[in-house]
Motif scaffolding. Structure first.
Motif, short mmCIF file in Angstrom:
data_model
loop_
_atom_site.label_atom_id
_atom_site.label_comp_id
_atom_site.label_asym_id
_atom_site.label_seq_id
_atom_site.Cartn_x
_atom_site.Cartn_y
_atom_site.Cartn_z
N PRO A 7 0.80 -1.23 0.00
CA PRO A 7 0.00 0.00 0.00
C PRO A 7 0.83 1.28 0.00
O PRO A 7 0.33 2.34 -0.36
CB PRO A 7 -0.83 -0.11 1.28
N THR A 8 2.11 1.19 0.37
CA THR A 8 2.96 2.38 0.40
C THR A 8 3.90 2.46 -0.80
O THR A 8 4.74 3.35 -0.86
CB THR A 8 3.80 2.43 1.70
N GLU A 9 3.76 1.51 -1.73
CA GLU A 9 4.63 1.46 -2.92
C GLU A 9 6.10 1.49 -2.54
O GLU A 9 6.91 2.21 -3.11
CB GLU A 9 4.27 2.59 -3.89
N ALA A 10 6.45 0.64 -1.57
CA ALA A 10 7.81 0.61 -1.03
C ALA A 10 8.68 -0.48 -1.65
O ALA A 10 9.87 -0.54 -1.36
CB ALA A 10 7.75 0.39 0.48
N ILE A 11 8.12 -1.34 -2.50
CA ILE A 11 8.87 -2.48 -3.03
C ILE A 11 9.20 -2.26 -4.50
O ILE A 11 8.33 -1.92 -5.30
CB ILE A 11 8.08 -3.79 -2.86
#
Length: 84
Positions: free
Chosen positions: A51-55
């Motif tokens: 959901p945080t577009e961290a990957i």
């Protein structure tokens, strides 16, 4: 190449990425989750779940978060979940 969890994950730990990983390469500590580069098969299944577009794929990590490539490799081995 491997997937890398970056700065936006810090403090979030939503963990929606964990159940979709076919090889269970995620490990966690009190701050965030990390991907073990030796276990990751680069499938990318975790990317749309974050959901945080961290990957990101290792080659696509934004410059300001390049240090997370090494952080994931190191921390994934140190996390208590790495030894379960």
């Amino acid at each position: 190449m491997t997937m890398v969890v970056t700065q936006p994950c810090i403090g979030c730990k939503d963990k929606a990425c964990l159940p979709v990983c076919p090889v269970e390469c995620f490990h966690e500590d009190e701050s965030m989750v990390y991907i073990d580069p030796d276990e990751c098969i680069d499938c990318g299944a975790c990317v749309p779940e974050c959901p945080t577009e961290a990957i990101f794929y290792e080659d696509d990590v934004p410059d300001q978060w390049k240090g997370f490539v090494e952080i994931n490799a190191k921390k994934s081995q140190e996390c208590p979940s790495a030894h379960e």
